[in-house]
Design an enzyme around this catalytic site. Sequence first.
Site, PDB file in Angstrom:
ATOM      1  N   ASP A 225     -42.735  18.857 -18.451  1.00  0.00           N
ATOM      2  CA  ASP A 225     -44.137  19.508 -18.909  1.00  0.00           C
ATOM      3  C   ASP A 225     -43.896  18.775 -19.676  1.00  0.00           C
ATOM      4  O   ASP A 225     -43.837  17.129 -20.478  1.00  0.00           O
ATOM      5  CB  ASP A 225     -43.827  20.712 -19.797  1.00  0.00           C
ATOM      6  CG  ASP A 225     -45.844  21.158 -19.926  1.00  0.00           C
ATOM      7  OD1 ASP A 225     -46.599  20.706 -19.915  1.00  0.00           O
ATOM      8  OD2 ASP A 225     -45.303  22.386 -19.821  1.00  0.00           O
ATOM      9  N   TRP A 226     -45.492  17.645 -19.830  1.00  0.00           N
ATOM     10  CA  TRP A 226     -46.575  16.728 -20.627  1.00  0.00           C
ATOM     11  C   TRP A 226     -45.850  16.365 -21.737  1.00  0.00           C
ATOM     12  O   TRP A 226     -45.929  17.455 -22.484  1.00  0.00           O
ATOM     13  CB  TRP A 226     -47.758  17.246 -20.122  1.00  0.00           C
ATOM     14  CG  TRP A 226     -48.085  15.549 -19.436  1.00  0.00           C
ATOM     15  CD1 TRP A 226     -49.217  15.278 -19.452  1.00  0.00           C
ATOM     16  CD2 TRP A 226     -47.759  16.215 -17.843  1.00  0.00           C
ATOM     17  NE1 TRP A 226     -49.254  14.218 -18.327  1.00  0.00           N
ATOM     18  CE2 TRP A 226     -48.260  15.111 -17.283  1.00  0.00           C
ATOM     19  CE3 TRP A 226     -46.522  16.307 -17.080  1.00  0.00           C
ATOM     20  CZ2 TRP A 226     -48.272  14.296 -16.118  1.00  0.00           C
ATOM     21  CZ3 TRP A 226     -47.092  16.293 -15.962  1.00  0.00           C
ATOM     22  CH2 TRP A 226     -47.172  15.058 -15.808  1.00  0.00           C
TER      23      TRP A 226
END
Length: 843
Positions: A225-226
């Site tokens: 995930d970012w």
Amino acid sequence: MSESIETRLAALTTEEKADLVAGEAIWTTKSFPVAGIPAIGVTDGPNGARGGGLLGTGTATACIPAGAVLGATWDPELVERLGGLLGDEARAKGCRVLLAPTINLHRNPLGGRNFECYSEDPILSGLVAASFIRGVQSRGVATTPKHFAANDSEFERNTIDSQVDERTLRELYLVPFEYAVAEGGTWGVMSAYNRLNGIFCSENEWLLTQVLRDEWGFDGFVVSDWFAARSTAGSARAGLSLEMPGPGQWYNRGPIGEALAAGEMDEGHLDRIAGDVLRMLERTGALDGDEDCQPGQERELDRPEDRALVRQAAAAGTVLVANNGVLPLNPAMAGSLAVIGPNARKAQIMGGGSATVQGYRNVSLMEALGDEYGHLDVRYAQGCDIERSLVALSAPMLKGKLRLEYFNGHDWAGPVVHTKESASAEMVFFGEPGPGVNPEEFSVRASGVLVAEATGEHTLGLVQLGRCRILLDGETVLDATEGDYDQGDDFFGMGSELISAEVQLTAGRETPIVIEYSNRDSFMLCGVRVGLKSQVDRDLIAEAEAAAAAADVAVVVVGTNADWETEGRDRDSFDLPGDQPELIRRVAAANPNTVVVVNTGGACNLDWADQVAGVLVAGFGGQEMGHAVADVLFGQADPGGRMAMTVPARYEHNPAYLNYPGENGVVRYGEGLYIGHRWFDARAIEPAVPFGHGLSYATFEWSAPRVTGGGDAEMADPVIVEVDVVNNSDRAGSDVVQVYVEPPPSLLHRPVRELKGFAKVHLAPGERTTARIVLTRRAFAYYDPGDQTPQGLDSMSPIPAGESHKRTEPGWYVDPGSYTIWTARSSANLVHPAKVQLDELTI
């Protein structure tokens, strides 16, 4: 690893492989032209392929219904077609990876991203997810089912430790991902922010290697995930393939080179994750020289057939919870209709956060009625306000669209380097704002026309990440270009506090508005939201009562908005926000033919439902939601939805109540296996709406189930359940045959019964078909982690251990005995039982 991947991998230096596994920018990977490896684009998300924008900015795209509505369709075939649509849209936005679907479970009604997720149930979630994935990947676009794993709320989401016992993980929270791999064939998976039993998911070797790859046979790539990567060597050893966004903090030639030199990881770990990235590029056609899908080359599709499909899906996921006969309305009715509620004129078609896109359309119920039922006398009343914080200015107060002019530099001077239009006064930028715009130093002038609905004082407000001022009629009325402002909780907690000014406006008068914004004093994420709220004293509920009393039928559209249901924050309350419950009760008292349309992403308090004539749960239905709701209200479409989550009668009844949201950095999944309908059955608690419930305008008759299989058959021999279904009404409609399995007494405790399969049928009047549900041996099994008491410990006890009935080997087990197979219309509406005898089996 294929020969072509091995060849390309061998052609890369260690430094190049280390660079390959980190992104280049926010939405792109790195290119290596000499090796024939291009950069590719990736895009959110679950209900639309946004492209290079963020939070609803960027190129317009198709907005399909949110995940909870797709789950409520109980229709994998339909969802697969929607996946194909999003695959086409992703390619049109220059992207080969779609960061979707979101397949965490609805553990608690207040989960901020429940709207993105399909269901409380792992089987329903898994089957819908697999079909979505097959649809997207049929277009050569990879999917990344997310967030792996136990990422089921937004509370302290970046650091929270989800403490879940292994049996609960195996039987619930991992199941949708297992379906995504085994049935969907997903090419990617996204790891979650949170820790799982003490270890961050992005570096959890048990999760990413032992379970995902070794047990399930996954051969794709795992993307963080970012900003969720937490280490270099630990992540590489665990099997995190790609750190995003770029440039990498933990992955690239610097940190990976240091980890290799220190012996914390070896070249084999690097080859494995670099090979994962190359395999993804190969599968998506990026290595074939395809020039039709390049990062930054974005275009709109907006095809008529896509509009029709999205409209069909919104109706298919609309649940008719209650109906005293008022529905369907007669399309030829010549009377009057009162349309009431804060969401009646401004539909909430999606939730907030990374799932937000700029849809091609946003059709409210009022617009749809005007388009298709112009012969009706339709009267509108707002009823109440539901704003949690500042809501972006849009129609009807904004006439038409804003025209945005972009400049390089902070002072709105020099040549205009880019222009576009926006239907909302919210501008958010994450990366390059547009072609030719310098992301490091730019400004925007947005011009439009304001039309107030009431004469008097209004509050004009803004929240900024940068610097902004607002002009009305050429005069500056709000200037936040200088000074210091505290942070609020908008824009993931990075935006300013609300900055406001009072202005006097005249109803109906067109007032020019100019919003001037620059990204000065912002970091990475930048933008502004401008809103307008009337302060004119009005009794909105009384106005709604009067409109309802004068109408033949009252339709009240209640719900939430992206302020209440969004990534980054869980919901504040189980109740509908504002005065909506009181509005419903008073409108219902004024008009006995009151129908309520619930426009929320997740479950909410329905304690008013017995006071109204009908209840429709529409969810966040995508860009065609208004037309779909009108179709259902007037019987042009059957309400095809069945509840994908249990709605408790009280918030305190929800299974996670005593363990939610967590404390001291830990959330304990203390309810174990008993979430959703499992909990309500085990505790004999009657919910407001049971899981799987939904009414049709048609009526259906079912035969008793015919069951084949069982006994000592091998695991590969399934149990087949067949049910004859006939539509014995004069209307076309759909029905869902749900199959629940009730086990015999077992070695370990088990839920009373669990959903294990379903089939949706669509029948014309008088038509007959056979629903067929296939149950593999896993449908009858449970996961036993085994007794891990150290060997010989019992012999140290002064109390004789006696005969042991414990297993020591973990695994999936089927206990011998007679299993009851129920065909059902919901978890609480069991129709026919059938028995199947099974012998003991280890899977």
